[in-house]
Each structure stands twice: as structure tokens, then as C-alpha cells.
Design an enzyme around this catalytic site. Structure first.
Site, PDB file in Angstrom:
ATOM      1  N   MET A  30     -25.501  22.498 -18.595  1.00  0.00           N
ATOM      2  CA  MET A  30     -25.780  22.412 -20.031  1.00  0.00           C
ATOM      3  C   MET A  30     -26.791  21.285 -20.268  1.00  0.00           C
ATOM      4  O   MET A  30     -26.915  20.779 -21.386  1.00  0.00           O
ATOM      5  CB  MET A  30     -24.491  22.181 -20.810  1.00  0.00           C
ATOM      6  CG  MET A  30     -23.507  23.349 -20.643  1.00  0.00           C
ATOM      7  SD  MET A  30     -22.360  23.542 -22.003  1.00  0.00           S
ATOM      8  CE  MET A  30     -21.473  22.008 -21.913  1.00  0.00           C
ATOM      9  N   LEU A  33     -28.862  15.940 -17.611  1.00  0.00           N
ATOM     10  CA  LEU A  33     -28.537  15.872 -16.187  1.00  0.00           C
ATOM     11  C   LEU A  33     -28.333  14.443 -15.689  1.00  0.00           C
ATOM     12  O   LEU A  33     -29.101  13.551 -16.023  1.00  0.00           O
ATOM     13  CB  LEU A  33     -29.660  16.538 -15.377  1.00  0.00           C
ATOM     14  CG  LEU A  33     -29.983  17.974 -15.784  1.00  0.00           C
ATOM     15  CD1 LEU A  33     -31.112  18.527 -14.925  1.00  0.00           C
ATOM     16  CD2 LEU A  33     -28.746  18.869 -15.683  1.00  0.00           C
ATOM     17  N   HIS A  34     -27.298  14.266 -14.890  1.00  0.00           N
ATOM     18  CA  HIS A  34     -27.036  12.972 -14.253  1.00  0.00           C
ATOM     19  C   HIS A  34     -26.964  13.198 -12.742  1.00  0.00           C
ATOM     20  O   HIS A  34     -27.127  14.342 -12.253  1.00  0.00           O
ATOM     21  CB  HIS A  34     -25.762  12.333 -14.809  1.00  0.00           C
ATOM     22  CG  HIS A  34     -24.571  13.237 -14.819  1.00  0.00           C
ATOM     23  ND1 HIS A  34     -24.011  13.742 -13.673  1.00  0.00           N
ATOM     24  CD2 HIS A  34     -23.844  13.763 -15.840  1.00  0.00           C
ATOM     25  CE1 HIS A  34     -22.988  14.496 -13.974  1.00  0.00           C
ATOM     26  NE2 HIS A  34     -22.869  14.553 -15.295  1.00  0.00           N
ATOM     27  N   HIS A  37     -25.093  16.267 -11.398  1.00  0.00           N
ATOM     28  CA  HIS A  37     -25.805  17.552 -11.435  1.00  0.00           C
ATOM     29  C   HIS A  37     -26.835  17.630 -10.309  1.00  0.00           C
ATOM     30  O   HIS A  37     -26.995  18.661  -9.658  1.00  0.00           O
ATOM     31  CB  HIS A  37     -26.583  17.720 -12.745  1.00  0.00           C
ATOM     32  CG  HIS A  37     -25.735  17.804 -13.970  1.00  0.00           C
ATOM     33  ND1 HIS A  37     -25.702  16.829 -14.932  1.00  0.00           N
ATOM     34  CD2 HIS A  37     -24.901  18.779 -14.407  1.00  0.00           C
ATOM     35  CE1 HIS A  37     -24.897  17.187 -15.911  1.00  0.00           C
ATOM     36  NE2 HIS A  37     -24.390  18.367 -15.616  1.00  0.00           N
ATOM     37  N   GLY A 149     -19.427  22.034  -9.771  1.00  0.00           N
ATOM     38  CA  GLY A 149     -18.789  20.763  -9.426  1.00  0.00           C
ATOM     39  C   GLY A 149     -17.279  20.884  -9.475  1.00  0.00           C
ATOM     40  O   GLY A 149     -16.724  21.588 -10.320  1.00  0.00           O
ATOM     41  N   LYS A 151     -15.448  18.590 -10.373  1.00  0.00           N
ATOM     42  CA  LYS A 151     -14.932  17.764 -11.470  1.00  0.00           C
ATOM     43  C   LYS A 151     -14.240  18.641 -12.524  1.00  0.00           C
ATOM     44  O   LYS A 151     -13.172  18.311 -13.011  1.00  0.00           O
ATOM     45  CB  LYS A 151     -16.061  16.979 -12.116  1.00  0.00           C
ATOM     46  CG  LYS A 151     -15.607  16.355 -13.380  1.00  0.00           C
ATOM     47  CD  LYS A 151     -16.389  15.187 -13.811  1.00  0.00           C
ATOM     48  CE  LYS A 151     -15.925  14.791 -15.174  1.00  0.00           C
ATOM     49  NZ  LYS A 151     -16.232  15.834 -16.168  1.00  0.00           N
ATOM     50  N   ASP A 152     -14.877  19.769 -12.847  1.00  0.00           N
ATOM     51  CA  ASP A 152     -14.242  20.711 -13.776  1.00  0.00           C
ATOM     52  C   ASP A 152     -13.430  21.682 -12.921  1.00  0.00           C
ATOM     53  O   ASP A 152     -13.819  22.838 -12.711  1.00  0.00           O
ATOM     54  CB  ASP A 152     -15.307  21.432 -14.598  1.00  0.00           C
ATOM     55  CG  ASP A 152     -16.023  20.464 -15.521  1.00  0.00           C
ATOM     56  OD1 ASP A 152     -15.340  19.787 -16.307  1.00  0.00           O
ATOM     57  OD2 ASP A 152     -17.255  20.340 -15.423  1.00  0.00           O
ATOM     58  N   GLN A 155     -12.284  25.033 -14.362  1.00  0.00           N
ATOM     59  CA  GLN A 155     -13.446  25.922 -14.534  1.00  0.00           C
ATOM     60  C   GLN A 155     -13.820  26.574 -13.199  1.00  0.00           C
ATOM     61  O   GLN A 155     -14.080  27.776 -13.123  1.00  0.00           O
ATOM     62  CB  GLN A 155     -14.630  25.109 -15.079  1.00  0.00           C
ATOM     63  CG  GLN A 155     -15.948  25.860 -15.061  1.00  0.00           C
ATOM     64  CD  GLN A 155     -17.053  25.122 -15.782  1.00  0.00           C
ATOM     65  OE1 GLN A 155     -17.083  25.118 -17.003  1.00  0.00           O
ATOM     66  NE2 GLN A 155     -17.970  24.513 -15.049  1.00  0.00           N
ATOM     67  N   ARG A 189     -20.507  13.174 -20.990  1.00  0.00           N
ATOM     68  CA  ARG A 189     -19.795  12.586 -22.125  1.00  0.00           C
ATOM     69  C   ARG A 189     -19.511  11.094 -21.929  1.00  0.00           C
ATOM     70  O   ARG A 189     -19.105  10.421 -22.870  1.00  0.00           O
ATOM     71  CB  ARG A 189     -18.508  13.360 -22.406  1.00  0.00           C
ATOM     72  CG  ARG A 189     -18.811  14.766 -22.932  1.00  0.00           C
ATOM     73  CD  ARG A 189     -17.571  15.503 -23.391  1.00  0.00           C
ATOM     74  NE  ARG A 189     -17.899  16.736 -24.092  1.00  0.00           N
ATOM     75  CZ  ARG A 189     -17.741  17.963 -23.590  1.00  0.00           C
ATOM     76  NH1 ARG A 189     -17.255  18.135 -22.381  1.00  0.00           N
ATOM     77  NH2 ARG A 189     -18.062  19.029 -24.307  1.00  0.00           N
TER      78      ARG A 189
HETATM   79  O1  PAF Z   1     -19.939  23.131 -16.547  1.00  0.00           O
HETATM   80  C1  PAF Z   1     -20.826  23.392 -17.378  1.00  0.00           C
HETATM   81  O2  PAF Z   1     -21.782  22.638 -17.582  1.00  0.00           O
HETATM   82  C2  PAF Z   1     -20.724  24.674 -18.200  1.00  0.00           C
HETATM   83  O3  PAF Z   1     -19.404  24.994 -18.477  1.00  0.00           O
HETATM   84  C3  PAF Z   1     -21.447  25.863 -17.546  1.00  0.00           C
HETATM   85  C4  PAF Z   1     -20.822  26.243 -16.214  1.00  0.00           C
HETATM   86  C5  PAF Z   1     -22.924  25.528 -17.345  1.00  0.00           C
HETATM   87  C6  PAF Z   1     -21.357  27.100 -18.454  1.00  0.00           C
HETATM   88  O4  PAF Z   1     -21.934  26.858 -19.684  1.00  0.00           O
END
Ligand code: PAF
Length: 283
Positions: A30, A33-34, A37, A149, A151-152, A155, A189
Site C-alpha cells: 500500500m 515503503l520502509h 517492504h 511479510g 508481520k501480518d 493475512q 503506522r
Molecule cells: O499488507 C498490505 O499492505 C495489504 O494488505 C496488501 C496485501 C497490499 C493488500 O492491499
């Protein structure tokens, strides 16, 4: 580095790469970038010939009271970081290009048992937004491999499930969590934190490590350990704790003493900022 805003142009380039026998790696982001990423981009570059990074703040995965409008958008800076890394292409679509029919559209939904708990409890519909946009991005980029990553963590588990259950021909690579020197997991964040909050923030990782050590030393009373970790976070200065949970690392259901694959997942809040972290236990 090429920048594509339209799916049609991106597809032409990817088709040409594939015709030339190149493998294609993909890193969805999204933006803002750090170093975390950028480490995903480096992993994609190590395993694929060409790498596409997408930058798209996806409205579909934000709740009505969340930070979609204020989410940091720093395209110029992101572009220069990716260009320094010699990224092959950036896909930077508008909301209209991604959702020409609006965001009330066909959805991809991974079952509730994985998406309705943890993050899904406090962010209803969040994972439907993630899986829908990731599925669309996969269809647009058509990568061989995609890097996410750790981290999530939830997800990642949700996306792996989607890919497996929908038989998508894409390998999902999970990348280790990038951390600052004091242990704080890198996140866009983190920049919302005041100096005082930033000093408290690394205690989240310290607390999870303490919990991991306790489990590895044989204490399997997870509920008691979770409660102690929550108290430790509040004593360290966190304003509230959404959850600290020891889970099965695949199903994300609460761990039982008999299962050996475990992950500790936590979210704690400093002011309005929710900090996520996790520690995978290798037993
Ligand atoms: O982890 C993220 O930055 C977002 O959830 C992603 C995978 C780019 C989907 O929008």
C-alpha cells in the site's frame, strides 16, 4: 523502472517477459515503503527474473472509522526507493482503475473460521477486502511467485489458504519480520507514534519474547501466560491490548498443549495506533 497505471499496459509487459522465458515475482504493497517492504522486494529479486511492486491503498479493506483517508501516500519517495533497488516495474493504479464498478463488487471470501477471529474480530470485512484485492492483483500481474511479510501473520495465512483452495498457480513466499534495532516491527503506522509512545512500543516484542521463553521452558498454561503478557504490556505503558493469543500456527485456532506448531499473536494500542507483532515458535 517502468510505471504502469493501466492494467492493459502492465499485462503487455508481463506477457513479453513471460514469452522471453522470464519468471515474474510480485510484491503487493500500500506504499509508504520502509526497509521491511524493501526486504520483500529483495527476496522477490533473489527468486525471480523480473519483479513487479504494486502500490495501491485499497479502500475495500478499511472500515468506515479507519485511517483510509489519512493513510500516508508517498508515491514520489516510494518510486525513488524502488528505482534505487532496480525494481523492474511498479503498478500504481487509481481506485477507478481497480474498481471500475465500485467496491460493491464480486468478492473473494476465505471462511470465517480463519478470517472472523483475531484481526477479523475488530475489523469486520477487512480480510474480504484483502483477499479480493490480492486476487485481482494476481489476475492483473500474473506472477509466478508473490512475497508477503510475516508481520501480518493472519493475512499471510488467509492468502495462503485462498491460493491453495482456489488452486492459484502462484507460490507464496513468506518473508521474516523487519525490525528496528530496538526490536519494534517495521510498519507504516509507526510514524503515527509520539516520542513517548515510540519508547514504549518495543516492549511489545520484549513481552512476546518473554512469553515464548516461558512456553519453550515448558509452561503450557496458555491462558495464564496470555493474561500475564497483557498485564505486562499495560504496565509497560500501552493504553490497551486487543489480544495476546497463543495459536496453532496453521489454523490460528487457540493452541492446545498437544499441538506443536504455535504462533503468538498480539495487538496492543498506543493512543490511536494499533501495533501488531508475532513470534513463531519452532518446536
Ligand atoms: O499488507 C498490505 O499492505 C495489504 O494488505 C496488501 C496485501 C497490499 C493488500 O492491499
Amino acid at each position: 523502472m517502468q510505471i504502469f497505471k493501466q492494467v492493459h499496459d502492465l499485462r503487455q509487459q508481463v506477457t513479453a517477459w513471460k514469452k522471453a522465458g522470464h519468471s515474474v515475482g510480485f510484491v503487493p504493497t500500500m506504499g509508504n515503503l520502509h526497509a521491511g517492504h524493501l526486504s520483500l522486494v529483495k527476496i522477490a529479486q533473489q527468486t525471480c527474473d523480473k519483479v513487479v511492486v504494486s502500490i495501491f491503498v485499497n479502500p475495500m479493506q478499511f472500515g468506515p472509522n479507519e485511517d483510509f483517508d489519512s493513510y500516508p501516500r508517498t508515491f514520489e519517495l516510494d518510486q525513488s526507493k524502488l528505482s534505487d533497488l532496480q525494481t523492474d516495474a511498479v503498478f500504481y493504479p487509481s481506485v477507478d482503475a481497480m474498481y471500475p464498478n465500485g467496491i460493491q463488487q464480486t468478492k473473494v471470501q476465505v471462511p470465517e473460521k480463519l478470517t472472523g477471529l483475531l484481526e477479523g474480530e475488530s475489523r469486520p470485512g477487512h480480510f474480504d477486502g484483502v483477499t479480493t484485492v490480492v486476487n485481482k492483483l494476481f489476475n492483473m500481474v500474473q506472477p509466478d511467485k508473490a512475497v508477503f511479510g510475516q508481520k501480518d501473520y493472519q493475512q499471510l495465512a488467509v492468502i495462503k489458504t485462498m491460493v491453495e483452495e482456489l488452486a492459484m498457480p502462484i507460490e507464496i513466499i513468506s518473508a521474516p519480520i523487519g525490525r528496528d534495532a530496538d526490536g519494534l516491527a517495521l510498519s507504516s503506522r509507526n510514524q503515527y507514534l509520539t516520542n513517548k509512545q515510540r519508547n514504549i512500543a518495543p516492549k511489545l516484542f520484549v513481552t512476546l519474547q518473554d512469553l515464548a521463553i516461558a512456553i519453550q521452558s515448558g509452561n503450557l498454561n496458555f491462558l495464564e501466560l496470555e493474561q500475564a503478557a497483557t498485564a505486562q504490556l499495560l504496565a509497560a505503558g500501552f493504553d490497551s491490548v486487543d489480544y495476546v493469543r497463543v495459536c496453532n500456527s496453521k489454523t490460528l485456532q487457540e493452541a492446545t498443549p498437544f499441538e506443536k506448531e504455535r504462533v503468538i499473536l498480539a495487538v496492543a494500542r498506543l493512543g490511536k495506533t494499533r501495533l501488531l507483532d508475532n513470534v513463531l515458535l519452532n518446536i
